[in-house]
Write an enzyme that holds these catalytic residues in place. Structure first.
Site, short mmCIF file in Angstrom:
data_model
loop_
_atom_site.label_atom_id
_atom_site.label_comp_id
_atom_site.label_asym_id
_atom_site.label_seq_id
_atom_site.Cartn_x
_atom_site.Cartn_y
_atom_site.Cartn_z
N CYS A 5 0.77 -1.12 0.00
CA CYS A 5 -0.02 0.05 0.12
C CYS A 5 0.86 1.15 0.03
O CYS A 5 1.93 1.30 0.36
CB CYS A 5 -0.88 0.10 1.28
N GLY A 32 0.27 0.41 -4.97
CA GLY A 32 -1.09 -0.32 -4.77
C GLY A 32 -2.10 0.02 -5.63
O GLY A 32 -2.43 1.26 -6.06
N ASN A 106 0.10 0.67 5.65
CA ASN A 106 0.89 -0.21 4.84
C ASN A 106 1.81 -0.98 5.67
O ASN A 106 2.37 -0.65 6.66
CB ASN A 106 1.84 1.00 4.14
N GLY A 107 1.63 -2.32 5.37
CA GLY A 107 2.24 -3.12 6.03
C GLY A 107 1.36 -4.49 6.19
O GLY A 107 0.38 -4.73 5.71
N TYR A 245 13.26 -2.43 -5.69
CA TYR A 245 12.07 -2.63 -6.53
C TYR A 245 10.95 -1.56 -6.13
O TYR A 245 10.17 -1.10 -7.06
CB TYR A 245 11.60 -4.02 -6.66
#
Ligand code: SF4
Length: 470
Positions: A5, A32, A106-107, A245
């Site tokens: 995310c 995302g 996020n996670g 990345y």
């Protein structure tokens, strides 16, 4: 491989907070693509709009016009827990005992199931299947009075990776897990403040990068300005894949511009795996900088041998095999008139399942390439990620099942070189012990829930169970 995310928050009067959040999410689209959402407040209730799809599909001018306020948060989602459906889109709104918050995460929380059951047992009705909802209700369930103390309480109970932005009727709050697995940074915008997953989002909205939010830190922005609450830092475990990345090359993490670290990965790959060739190319876009690095270090000219259709999302639009197979063809077109008869060094960021890369090699060979020498900016990925990256189960990871020569054969390449772990650390030029390297080494920095161990192991044939370090 998917990042889970992107999150953003802004506290500023005199600007269009919803539109600012929209453009920040637009800059974070790479993190995302399943759903997007914005929540705002003018101090009098919280309004939210979420929708499936890309940021540009999720909002109209009219939607944004209805989101009036001086505090806003936003979220781009890729599902790692909970299915991809409208109810799981974020920001999520949670209410209890007269308190309301909106949260974007996020996670991945590794003890979410246990906490979910505990919260249900205490009478909280959780509606979605996400760990983010567990975080929101854990905050509300805290016996503490202030928002900062409530979040501290939740952080004390949570295990796993989380970078959070939280909105209440009078505050914007950012928080990062004590290992700092996922990035989060603070910026200054006009007379206000913003918080974002990556610094590139701040650049796009004209905000100035101030600093990263520290692992274990809570930042509270309200009418009194910014306050920081920090616990003494323990071990950091920053996800090294942000450098390889996930994050955009124009973002800065831990003081390092990712374009430069990727260029250095390519240079070191050229030292570790030299080869005679006519051209070097990076698989666009994530390996472009590394390809240029390889070219600079080796003296082999750089060329763009694959053109990317930039209007197709990342390769894995849907985590389903048939769509993934179509994805490579939809995404890349080889420049056959340039590469025909040539020996190519092809630099790519990583190999996960080994399903996409052979198709890229095959595309290049069908276009006439005489040789394809693959160079990979990461060591072999042998262990799954439990911290917010949708990678694969262990048995789906090609490097967990095959040796490097076997992988080379599977990919159809003429040679294959993976960047060494030492080479990767040297390229990033930061101390090795601040990183999570678990997908290469199997040494997880955060306790991983038993259920998750089972999940990883059940996909693995019994004869391969020995030596697994989960
Ligand atoms: S296991 Fe790998 S992908 Fe997951 S957080 Fe650690 S370094 Fe990142």
């Amino acid at each position: 491989m998917h990042e889970s995310c992107g999150v953003f928050g802004v506290y500023a009067s005199g600007i269009n907070v919803a539109q600012t959040t929209f453009f920040a999410l637009f800059a974070l689209q790479h993190r995302g693509q399943e759903s997007a959402g914005i929540a705002v407040t003018d101090g009098n209730g919280i309004k939210v709009h979420t929708k499936m799809g890309l940021v540009s599909q999720a909002f109209t001018e009219n939607n944004l016009a209805l989101l009036k306020g001086h505090i806003g948060i936003g979220h781009n989602r890729y599902s790692t827990t909970g299915s991809s459906r409208p109810a799981n889109a974020q920001p999520i709104i949670a209410e209890s005992d007269g308190l309301t918050l909106a949260l974007a995460h996020n996670g991945n929380i590794t003890n979410a199931e246990q906490l979910h059951d505990e919260l249900q047992g205490r009478g909280y009705h959780l509606h979605t299947g996400t760990d983010s909802e567990v975080i929101a209700y854990l905050i509300l369930a805290s016996p503490s009075q202030s928002w900062q103390e409530k979040i501290e309480y939740a952080m004390h109970r949570l295990q796993g990776a989380y970078s959070l932005v939280i909105l209440t009727e009078d505050k914007l709050i950012g928080a990062r897990d004590s290992f700092g697995v996922r990035p989060l940074c603070l910026g200054r915008i006009d007379n206000g403040w913003s918080i974002a997953s990556e610094s590139c989002a701040l650049d796009h909205i004209g905000a100035e990068f101030v600093r990263e939010i520290e692992p274990g830190e809570i930042v509270v922005v309200d009418s009194h300005g910014v306050q920081s609450f920090k616990k003494k830092n323990g071990k950091k475990a920053i996800c090294i894949f942000e450098y390889i990345y996930f994050a955009r090359p124009d973002s800065v993490i831990q003081g390092k511009l990712l374009y430069s670290t990727r260029e250095a990965m390519g240079r070191i790959l050229a030292e570790e795996y030299p080869v005679d060739a006519d051209f070097v190319m990076g698989v666009p876009d994530s390996a472009t900088a590394a390809g240029i690095g390889y070219s600079n270090a080796s003296g082999i000219p750089y060329c763009e041998g694959l053109l990317k259709n930039r209007y197709v999302g990342r390769t894995f639009i849907e985590p389903e095999q048939r769509i993934r197979e179509l994805g490579v063809r939809l995404k890349f077109n080889p420049l056959s008139r340039i590469i025909a008869g040539k020996r190519l060094v092809v630099v790519d960021d990583s190999i996960v399942r080994g399903t996409t890369t052979p198709r890229v090699v095959s595309l290049l060979k069908k276009a006439g390439a005489a040789e394809v020498h693959l160079r990979i900016c990461a060591p072999p990925i042998r262990y799954p990620c439990f911290f917010g990256v949708d990678m694969a189960t262990r048995w789906e990871l090609i490097a967990a099942r095959k040796t490097v020569p076997e992988i080379k054969e599977h990919l159809g390449a003429d040679s294959l070189g993976y960047l060494s772990l030492d080479g990767l650390i040297r390229a990033i030029d930061l101390p090795r012990d601040i990183f999570c390297l678990a997908c290469f080494t199997g040494a997880y920095p955060i306790p991983v829930q038993i259920e998750m161990d089972k999940l990883a192991l059940e996909a693995l044939p019994q004869e391969n169970l020995s030596g697994i370090k989960l």
